[in-house]
Design an enzyme around this catalytic site. Structure first.
Site, short mmCIF file in Angstrom:
data_model
loop_
_atom_site.label_atom_id
_atom_site.label_comp_id
_atom_site.label_asym_id
_atom_site.label_seq_id
_atom_site.Cartn_x
_atom_site.Cartn_y
_atom_site.Cartn_z
N GLU A 26 1.99 -0.08 -4.84
CA GLU A 26 1.01 0.93 -5.25
C GLU A 26 1.71 2.28 -5.37
OE1 GLU A 26 -3.22 3.00 -3.97
OE2 GLU A 26 -1.74 2.53 -2.44
N ASP B 186 0.83 -1.20 0.00
CA ASP B 186 0.00 0.00 0.00
C ASP B 186 0.87 1.26 0.00
OD1 ASP B 186 -2.84 0.91 0.36
OD2 ASP B 186 -2.00 1.86 2.15
C1 NOJ Z 1 -4.47 2.99 -0.86
C2 NOJ Z 1 -5.55 1.98 -0.81
O1 NOJ Z 1 -5.70 1.39 -2.07
C3 NOJ Z 1 -6.78 2.69 -0.33
O2 NOJ Z 1 -7.92 1.89 -0.44
C4 NOJ Z 1 -6.55 3.14 1.09
O3 NOJ Z 1 -7.65 3.89 1.54
C5 NOJ Z 1 -5.29 4.00 1.19
N1 NOJ Z 1 -4.20 3.44 0.47
C6 NOJ Z 1 -4.85 4.14 2.62
O4 NOJ Z 1 -4.30 2.93 3.07
#
Ligand code: NOJ
Length: 526
Positions: free
Chosen positions: A262, A199
């Site tokens: 990500e 993440d």
């Molecule tokens: C990215 C995630 O994909 C999202 O769903 C989340 O709210 C944020 N990061 C915070 O962790």
């Protein structure tokens, strides 16, 4: 043959919304286990689960209160072990979500840190004194709206949270935090997990001097405050690369493991997350830094031709590409581009060079579901109402059949079902050779059987008059992909060949030229 994460296709499951085994309206691990046949029949290779760890669910699992467990809502560690074993027995890989940038404010580490300025874990999070005037330490903003700082009255200091106040950011400059996170990786790797989707990996480290972010001179005046700043000191800090290489070293002790990060950044900065630098070009960071361009760019043949060419040109030597059409944070592809064009989008995703990630439900052409305000769940939407930031619409339950609970639950689903669930569901599409599901199965089977589509080079990327085309070539053969992005017919030149796949169910051969109907895509073996 490449590694599994190169040749394979990743399928993302949002665990709350896939399959509910116990009737509480929320999906769970036993539900996923019972639905693995769907993934096998679809023809994907790896399953990525959004977070399943214990969590107060302020951000539905992206606020972790125990990194080495399973939330009771989803099941137990034994259920996870069973799922890993069942996936492996079918030749599927299992990838977990890892959320290292922030924990829950209920995590024992944060409870400890919050105890006071002298707490041994104080420095595990980012605490700052108020500004001299008593205000916020700096101008940093939360992705979910409002300041990125919350005052802790007990100690008189603020803590940083890039997202909700319930998601305090960990201090990745503290070696103890890094060591703890490495232990967490090993915990899951030892259980046989095949990798991690990490993440917000590009946010891990913040400016050491906590300098204000400058305004973005290009932001529209009516943009939300967060989007009017440049994240100069809160994202993509140079030191992040060493932190990621550290995670990678832990992973590399285990065979055949994978890390996908990500990262929302322009391509030139995105590709740096493969690792290495001009002096030392080793690929020592993410195996795959998520490439979200198809989620963000205009849906236009010229634009996408340029996106493909520029991305391919930017990849460092040896780096493996990847493409994403949907995830739990962004509007669904069928709603963005329309039902007919979504078939073209599927053909694009599954014939480009690189690992595709497919979001659950997109194989049915599921659309964004209008969730009435009284049923809204997503904190990102609730904190800034009226701005359309809520993500509930893209997280609705998977429709399995035409029954009342759509085969998702025997209870009341946590989010409403798609209003067309009686007709748009897995069982219905399973029986229809023209369905979106059937198209996905055909494309995935074709991909598996066609070395040019998996390992082949991509070339001749061009757009003309709304038609995008490219070739994929390999020692074993050459295929041409023709995609009509427009709502009218188009004639295009093509060599002599056999149609391997079509969005509109045609077959036969072509020679010299072919007439594509509106929103039609073809894969042709030359
Ligand atoms: C990215 C995630 O994909 C999202 O769903 C989340 O709210 C944020 N990061 C915070 O962790």
């Amino acid at each position: 043959m490449g590694e599994w994460w190169q040749d394979g296709v990743i399928y993302q499951v949002y665990p709350r919304s896939f399959a509910d085994s116990d009737g509480d309206g929320v999906g769970d691990l036993a539900g996923i286990l019972a639905r693995l046949d769907h993934l096998t029949a679809l023809g994907v290779d790896a399953l990525w689960l959004s977070p399943i760890q214990p969590s107060p669910m302020a951000d539905f699992g992206y606020d972790v209160s125990d990194y080495c467990g399973v939330d009771p809502l989803f099941g137990t560690l034994a259920d996870l072990d069973r799922l890993v074993a069942a996936c492996h027995a079918r030749g599927l890989r299992l990838v977990l979500d890892l959320v290292p940038n922030h924990s829950s404010d209920r995590h024992p580490w944060f409870l400890d840190s919050r105890r006071g300025r002298d707490s041994p874990r104080r420095d595990w999070y980012l605490w700052r004194d108020p500004a001299p005037d008593g205000g916020l330490p700096n101008n940093w903003l939360s992705h979910f709206g409002g300041p990125a700082w919350t005052l802790d009255p007990g100690s008189g200091q603020y803590y940083l949270h890039s997202f909700l106040p319930q998601q305090p950011d960990l201090n990745w400059r503290n070696p103890a935090v890094v060591a703890a996170m490495h232990d967490i990786l090993r915990f899951w790797l030892d259980r046989g997990v095949d990798g991690f989707r990490v993440d917000v990996i590009w946010l891990l480290i913040k400016d050491a001097l906590f300098r204000d972010n400058p305004p973005d001179p290009d932001a529209p005046a009516d943009a939300r405050p967060f989007a009017r700043q440049l994240a100069l000191h809160t994202a993509d800090q140079p030191e992040t690369h060493a932190a990621i290489a550290g995670l990678r070293r832990v992973l590399d002790v285990y065979p055949e493991r994978m890390m996908v990060g990500e990262i929302y950044l322009p391509v030139d900065r995105l590709v740096r997350y493969y690792g290495g630098n001009a002096a030392a070009p080793g690929l020592d960071e993410c195996h795959l830094p998520f490439n979200f361009q198809l989620l963000l760019c205009a849906w236009d043949a010229d634009v996408i031709a340029a996106v493909i060419r520029d991305y391919e040109a930017a990849l460092p030597p040896g780096a493996w590409p990847n493409w994403v059409l949907g995830n739990h944070d962004r509007p669904r592809v069928a709603s963005r581009v329309g039902a007919m064009q979504a078939r073209v989008a599927a053909m694009l995703l599954l014939t480009l060079r690189g690992t595709p990630t497919l979001y659950y439900g997109d194989e049915l052409g599921l659309e964004d579901v209008a969730v009435p305000p009284e049923r809204a769940q997503d904190p990102a939407g609730l904190r800034e109402p009226g701005r359309g930031l809520g993500r509930d619409a893209v997280r609705t339950p998977m429709p399995w059949d035409a029954s009342a609970g759509a085969g998702f639950t025997a209870g009341e689903p946590w989010l409403p079902l798609n209003p067309d669930h009686a007709t748009r569901n897995v069982a219905g599409q399973d029986a229809d050779p023209h369905s979106m599901l059937a198209l996905h199965r055909r494309l995935l089977a074709l991909r598996r059987a066609t070395p040019a589509l998996v390992q082949g080079a991509i070339g001749d990327v061009a757009a003309e008059d709304g038609v995008l085309r490219y070739s994929r070539s390999h020692a074993g053969g050459r295929v041409e992909v023709l995609l009509n992005f427009t709502a009218t017919g188009r004639s295009v030149a093509v060599g002599a060949g056999t149609i391997l796949a079509a969005t509109a169910g045609r077959d036969g051969s072509v020679a010299g030229s072919v007439r594509l109907s509106a929103h039609e895509g073809l894969v042709v073996a030359l």
